[in-house]
Design a protein around this motif. Structure first.
Motif, PDB file in Angstrom:
ATOM      1  N   PHE A   1       6.474  11.169   0.729  1.00 47.80           N
ATOM      2  CA  PHE A   1       7.748  10.963   1.841  1.00 47.80           C
ATOM      3  C   PHE A   1       8.353  10.061   1.651  1.00 47.80           C
ATOM      4  O   PHE A   1       9.687   9.842   2.188  1.00 47.80           O
ATOM      5  CB  PHE A   1       7.316  10.925   3.408  1.00 47.80           C
ATOM      6  N   GLY A   2       7.959   8.802   0.818  1.00 43.89           N
ATOM      7  CA  GLY A   2       8.790   7.669   0.461  1.00 43.89           C
ATOM      8  C   GLY A   2       8.907   6.748   1.658  1.00 43.89           C
ATOM      9  O   GLY A   2      10.168   6.032   1.801  1.00 43.89           O
TER      10      GLY A   2
ATOM     11  N   SER B   1       0.603  12.797  -0.912  1.00 47.86           N
ATOM     12  CA  SER B   1       1.380  13.870  -0.857  1.00 47.86           C
ATOM     13  C   SER B   1       1.263  14.688   0.500  1.00 47.86           C
ATOM     14  O   SER B   1       2.233  15.896   0.656  1.00 47.86           O
ATOM     15  CB  SER B   1       1.351  14.854  -1.904  1.00 47.86           C
ATOM     16  N   ASN B   2       0.318  14.327   1.149  1.00 47.45           N
ATOM     17  CA  ASN B   2       0.246  15.113   2.513  1.00 47.45           C
ATOM     18  C   ASN B   2       0.020  14.083   3.627  1.00 47.45           C
ATOM     19  O   ASN B   2      -0.829  14.208   4.549  1.00 47.45           O
ATOM     20  CB  ASN B   2      -1.180  15.915   2.355  1.00 47.45           C
ATOM     21  N   LEU B   3       0.965  13.078   3.762  1.00 43.80           N
ATOM     22  CA  LEU B   3       0.806  11.874   4.337  1.00 43.80           C
ATOM     23  C   LEU B   3       2.010  11.436   5.209  1.00 43.80           C
ATOM     24  O   LEU B   3       3.278  11.358   4.561  1.00 43.80           O
ATOM     25  CB  LEU B   3       0.120  10.834   3.649  1.00 43.80           C
ATOM     26  N   VAL B   4       2.015  11.241   6.397  1.00 48.90           N
ATOM     27  CA  VAL B   4       2.986  10.357   7.217  1.00 48.90           C
ATOM     28  C   VAL B   4       2.541   9.156   7.475  1.00 48.90           C
ATOM     29  O   VAL B   4       1.561   9.043   8.121  1.00 48.90           O
ATOM     30  CB  VAL B   4       3.565  11.444   8.435  1.00 48.90           C
TER      31      VAL B   4
ATOM     32  N   PRO C   1       9.626  15.742  -4.599  1.00 51.12           N
ATOM     33  CA  PRO C   1       9.619  14.556  -4.006  1.00 51.12           C
ATOM     34  C   PRO C   1      10.030  13.214  -4.656  1.00 51.12           C
ATOM     35  O   PRO C   1      10.219  12.210  -4.077  1.00 51.12           O
ATOM     36  CB  PRO C   1       8.058  14.409  -3.774  1.00 51.12           C
ATOM     37  N   ALA C   2      10.087  13.211  -6.002  1.00 59.20           N
ATOM     38  CA  ALA C   2      10.582  12.355  -6.387  1.00 59.20           C
ATOM     39  C   ALA C   2      12.199  11.978  -6.382  1.00 59.20           C
ATOM     40  O   ALA C   2      12.911  11.069  -6.453  1.00 59.20           O
ATOM     41  CB  ALA C   2      10.600  12.714  -8.089  1.00 59.20           C
TER      42      ALA C   2
END
Ligand code: EPU
Length: 350
Positions: A15-16, A58-61, A242-243
């Motif tokens: 999510f950056g 990649s599956n994280l907030v 996502p990049a």
């Protein structure tokens, strides 16, 4: 074993989101994990809160600076363990990049993972989510995994049945006491995963997007690399990289309803996208439900709903985890008000 302090996490979550880990340890082997557990820092940092295991993020907030000790899993390695007339048994370290691993298996001539090309994240995270795409789920190709119990330091091996796989679900997503029996969230650190790729290889082409590719190209018997290329092209067209645009893939699971509930919804909303499941339930396309509520392109602060696929929430630049969570809740409320369906989220919120 070095425990780093105040480590920026922006590059470690797809999510950056800008946040820091107060303490972070990188582990590249089982020996590193043993050394970490034996270090004085371990007792002090894990006394009140279990550590947080980070794979590709990649599956994280992330909703703020992370207080639990973050263990960043960077265990490398990939090898063939068995080549028999029935199939190939391939093993990878938990820190390997998932897509690079899929590509490598195909280059070696071991097909079976091609439908799951380009899924972001690491090999170690793949069983946690039971990742899946275009008609194949991880559990269809999974053999076993090795893990370490962080509370005791003991190593153990689990087969597929012991992982309790479900749709985007496994024992690794459940807390030990959440009533589903053996929950391993916050306890198990996956170190290595083994995949069983059966012979003879059979293509999985039932998914509408792949059928469309066959019709477009006229290729009716694609090779594994061909399917890999199609999946990569489909994902690039539909899902944000996502990049470039921060995101965590699908933010919600596709809900299942009974045939009666589905008939009721169809009576009100004839266009609802739905698929019958083998167990008699009906799966609804959450992306369609969200889209129907008019969310595409809308947002909260710098968190938005992706223009090309309403199931994906994106970071338009500088979004906070709080904005992402607020947006997700607003979407859940409007889908519930219109369809009477509660959408479940996919990513882990920390
Ligand atoms: N749709 C809309 N509007 C939207 C989005 C979707 O009408 O904004 C409709 C599509 O037209 C289609 C249906 O909903 O008829 C389903 O959409 P799609 O084929 O894109 O698949 P999905 O159900 O949205 C799931 C997985 C994806 C996986 C694809 C392909 C879940 C939660 N998501 O998406 O997985 O790549 O199928 O197998 O199961 C992920 O989990 O992060 C992920 C990307």
């Amino acid at each position: 074993m070095i425990v780093e302090k105040q480590v920026p996490l922006q590059a470690h979550n797809s999510f950056g989101i800008v946040a820091r880990a107060q303490h972070l340890a990188r582990v590249r082997s089982e020996a590193d994990i043993a050394a970490l557990r034996a270090s004085p820092a371990w007792a002090a940092l894990t006394q009140d809160m279990p550590p947080f295991v980070l794979g590709g993020g990649s599956n994280l907030v992330i909703t703020g600076d992370v207080k639990p000790l973050v263990i960043k899993v960077e265990i490398p390695g990939r090898r063939l363990l068995e080549d028999s007339p029935r199939g190939w048994l391939v093993e990878a370290g938990a820190g390997e990049n998932w897509h690079a691993f899929v590509q490598w298996t195909l280059e070696q001539g071991w097909p079976g993972l091609e439908n799951m090309a380009l899924i972001p994240g690491t090999v170690g995270a793949s069983p946690v989510q039971n990742i899946g795409a275009y008609g194949v789920e991880l559990q269809d190709r999974f053999h076993s995994l090795d893990a370490i119990d962080l509370s005791t330091g003991a190593s153990f091996t689990l087969d597929a049945a012991q992982c309790g796989f479900g749709y985007r679900d496994s024992v690794f997503k459940h807390a030990p006491a959440d009533g589903r029996g053996l929950g391993l969230a916050g306890r198990a650190l996956i170190t290595r995963v083994r995949f069983w790729l059966p012979k003879p290889w059979k293509p999985v082409l039932g998914y509408a997007d792949l059928e469309r590719k066959m019709a477009e190209t006229g290729i009716t018997e694609p090779t594994p690399p061909q399917i890999f290329d199609w999946v990569v092209a489909i994902r690039r067209a539909k899902l944000p990289d996502p990049a470039v645009i921060g995101n965590a893939g699908s933010f919600f699971k596709n809900p299942t309803v009974t045939p009666e509930q589905c008939a009721d919804i169809i009576a009100r909303e004839p266009k609802v996208v739905h698929y019958p499941m083998p167990d008699g339930s009906i799966k609804l396309a959450a992306g369609w439900l969200i889209d129907a509520c008019g969310w595409k392109g809308r947002g909260v602060g710098n968190a938005g709903v992706y223009e090309k696929q309403a199931l994906v929430l994106v970071n338009r630049g500088g979004a906070t985890g709080g904005e992402v969570v607020t947006l997700a809740k607003a979407i859940q409320t409007s889908v519930y008000e219109r369809f009477g369906i509660r959408l479940e989220t996919e990513p882990v919120v920390i």
